[in-house]
Design a protein around this motif. Structure first.
Motif, PDB file in Angstrom:
ATOM      1  N   GLU A   1      21.108  26.187  -3.285  1.00  0.00           N
ATOM      2  CA  GLU A   1      21.628  27.382  -3.948  1.00  0.00           C
ATOM      3  C   GLU A   1      21.475  28.615  -3.056  1.00  0.00           C
ATOM      4  O   GLU A   1      22.374  29.452  -3.000  1.00  0.00           O
ATOM      5  CB  GLU A   1      20.927  27.604  -5.288  1.00  0.00           C
ATOM      6  CG  GLU A   1      21.352  26.627  -6.347  1.00  0.00           C
ATOM      7  CD  GLU A   1      20.556  26.754  -7.643  1.00  0.00           C
ATOM      8  OE1 GLU A   1      19.581  27.545  -7.701  1.00  0.00           O
ATOM      9  OE2 GLU A   1      20.923  26.064  -8.608  1.00  0.00           O
TER      10      GLU A   1
ATOM     11  N   ASP B   1      28.295  32.988   0.127  1.00  0.00           N
ATOM     12  CA  ASP B   1      29.079  33.857  -0.760  1.00  0.00           C
ATOM     13  C   ASP B   1      28.951  35.323  -0.342  1.00  0.00           C
ATOM     14  O   ASP B   1      29.947  36.063  -0.317  1.00  0.00           O
ATOM     15  CB  ASP B   1      28.639  33.698  -2.214  1.00  0.00           C
ATOM     16  CG  ASP B   1      29.019  32.350  -2.811  1.00  0.00           C
ATOM     17  OD1 ASP B   1      29.860  31.634  -2.221  1.00  0.00           O
ATOM     18  OD2 ASP B   1      28.453  32.018  -3.875  1.00  0.00           O
TER      19      ASP B   1
ATOM     20  N   VAL C   1      30.484  40.602 -10.028  1.00  0.00           N
ATOM     21  CA  VAL C   1      30.491  39.284 -10.682  1.00  0.00           C
ATOM     22  C   VAL C   1      29.649  38.290  -9.885  1.00  0.00           C
ATOM     23  O   VAL C   1      28.810  37.571 -10.441  1.00  0.00           O
ATOM     24  CB  VAL C   1      31.943  38.765 -10.859  1.00  0.00           C
ATOM     25  CG1 VAL C   1      31.957  37.307 -11.291  1.00  0.00           C
ATOM     26  CG2 VAL C   1      32.694  39.635 -11.854  1.00  0.00           C
ATOM     27  N   VAL C   2      29.834  38.253  -8.566  1.00  0.00           N
ATOM     28  CA  VAL C   2      29.091  37.309  -7.720  1.00  0.00           C
ATOM     29  C   VAL C   2      27.597  37.629  -7.743  1.00  0.00           C
ATOM     30  O   VAL C   2      26.759  36.730  -7.893  1.00  0.00           O
ATOM     31  CB  VAL C   2      29.642  37.314  -6.268  1.00  0.00           C
ATOM     32  CG1 VAL C   2      28.739  36.498  -5.337  1.00  0.00           C
ATOM     33  CG2 VAL C   2      31.074  36.779  -6.241  1.00  0.00           C
TER      34      VAL C   2
ATOM     35  N   ALA D   1      25.903  39.231 -10.036  1.00  0.00           N
ATOM     36  CA  ALA D   1      25.354  38.924 -11.363  1.00  0.00           C
ATOM     37  C   ALA D   1      25.114  37.417 -11.511  1.00  0.00           C
ATOM     38  O   ALA D   1      24.079  37.001 -12.058  1.00  0.00           O
ATOM     39  CB  ALA D   1      26.294  39.427 -12.453  1.00  0.00           C
ATOM     40  N   ASP D   2      26.038  36.606 -11.012  1.00  0.00           N
ATOM     41  CA  ASP D   2      25.847  35.145 -11.051  1.00  0.00           C
ATOM     42  C   ASP D   2      24.637  34.738 -10.208  1.00  0.00           C
ATOM     43  O   ASP D   2      23.839  33.889 -10.610  1.00  0.00           O
ATOM     44  CB  ASP D   2      27.093  34.412 -10.553  1.00  0.00           C
ATOM     45  CG  ASP D   2      28.250  34.463 -11.538  1.00  0.00           C
ATOM     46  OD1 ASP D   2      28.039  34.807 -12.723  1.00  0.00           O
ATOM     47  OD2 ASP D   2      29.389  34.164 -11.107  1.00  0.00           O
ATOM     48  N   GLN D   3      24.504  35.346  -9.034  1.00  0.00           N
ATOM     49  CA  GLN D   3      23.363  35.034  -8.176  1.00  0.00           C
ATOM     50  C   GLN D   3      22.054  35.469  -8.819  1.00  0.00           C
ATOM     51  O   GLN D   3      21.041  34.778  -8.681  1.00  0.00           O
ATOM     52  CB  GLN D   3      23.545  35.662  -6.790  1.00  0.00           C
ATOM     53  CG  GLN D   3      24.642  34.979  -5.987  1.00  0.00           C
ATOM     54  CD  GLN D   3      24.724  35.483  -4.564  1.00  0.00           C
ATOM     55  OE1 GLN D   3      24.002  36.391  -4.141  1.00  0.00           O
ATOM     56  NE2 GLN D   3      25.614  34.889  -3.791  1.00  0.00           N
TER      57      GLN D   3
ATOM     58  N   GLU E   1      21.379  35.414 -11.942  1.00  0.00           N
ATOM     59  CA  GLU E   1      21.037  34.367 -12.921  1.00  0.00           C
ATOM     60  C   GLU E   1      20.430  33.157 -12.220  1.00  0.00           C
ATOM     61  O   GLU E   1      19.492  32.539 -12.731  1.00  0.00           O
ATOM     62  CB  GLU E   1      22.260  33.978 -13.752  1.00  0.00           C
ATOM     63  CG  GLU E   1      22.703  35.071 -14.704  1.00  0.00           C
ATOM     64  CD  GLU E   1      21.580  35.619 -15.571  1.00  0.00           C
ATOM     65  OE1 GLU E   1      20.855  34.820 -16.206  1.00  0.00           O
ATOM     66  OE2 GLU E   1      21.411  36.859 -15.612  1.00  0.00           O
ATOM     67  N   GLN E   2      20.934  32.798 -11.038  1.00  0.00           N
ATOM     68  CA  GLN E   2      20.342  31.696 -10.266  1.00  0.00           C
ATOM     69  C   GLN E   2      18.912  32.044  -9.856  1.00  0.00           C
ATOM     70  O   GLN E   2      18.028  31.191  -9.896  1.00  0.00           O
ATOM     71  CB  GLN E   2      21.178  31.401  -9.015  1.00  0.00           C
ATOM     72  CG  GLN E   2      22.500  30.746  -9.305  1.00  0.00           C
ATOM     73  CD  GLN E   2      23.303  30.523  -8.032  1.00  0.00           C
ATOM     74  OE1 GLN E   2      23.141  31.219  -7.026  1.00  0.00           O
ATOM     75  NE2 GLN E   2      24.190  29.539  -8.076  1.00  0.00           N
TER      76      GLN E   2
END
Length: 150
Positions: free
Chosen positions: A48, A55, A126-127, A129-131, A133-134
């Motif tokens: 990840e 990314d 968006v990217v 925010a997703d990261q 969460e990871q």
């Protein structure tokens, strides 16, 4: 949206992601020899981190920026402190995992700050925010690993 500001924030996050990757490499030898069943979760976190890095580099280059593919000074100091501490106290799994948890908390704080800065373009938001969460998931896993070792 000023792409220069977005690129700067994304480069900061890239540096932090590089800190994580280098920090994870220090964990491997200290923990997995005695806790091999936990290696699957660890391997997933490393994958990840590599994906997060790719990314971020993609977002930076799409915005005309130059990726700063280094780590932070604070991360280098933290890793050096871990080495010094372990030299005096011995390589203890518990303290190693505590250091990882500390690093994850720092990364989460940096990502939250980046999102609150209003310097990210919508796609980057968006990217990131997703990261984030990871990162929170990774943090929870390492807290869990730390508790299993105690």
């Amino acid at each position: 949206m000023d792409s220069t500001k977005t690129v700067s924030v994304l480069n900061d996050l890239l540096n932090i992601t590089n800190d994580r990757i280098q920090g994870f490499s220090k964990v491997e030898d200290k923990v997995w020899e005695t806790h091999s069943p936990l290696k699957g979760d660890y391997d997933q976190m490393v994958r990840e981190s590599q994906e997060m890095k790719a990314d971020l580099i993609g977002l930076i280059t799409e915005r005309g920026g130059e990726p700063d593919d280094t780590s932070t000074a604070a991360g280098a100091i933290h890793r050096t402190w871990i080495d010094v501490k372990n030299a005096f106290t011995g390589d203890h799994t518990e303290s190693t995992l505590e250091n990882v948890v500390f690093g994850e908390k720092s990364a989460i704080a940096a990502y939250q700050e980046a999102l609150q800065s209003d310097k990210l373009c919508p796609q980057s938001t968006v990217v990131v925010a997703d990261q984030l969460e990871q990162l929170k998931s990774s943090y929870a896993k390492f807290q869990s690993l730390e508790k299993r070792v105690d």
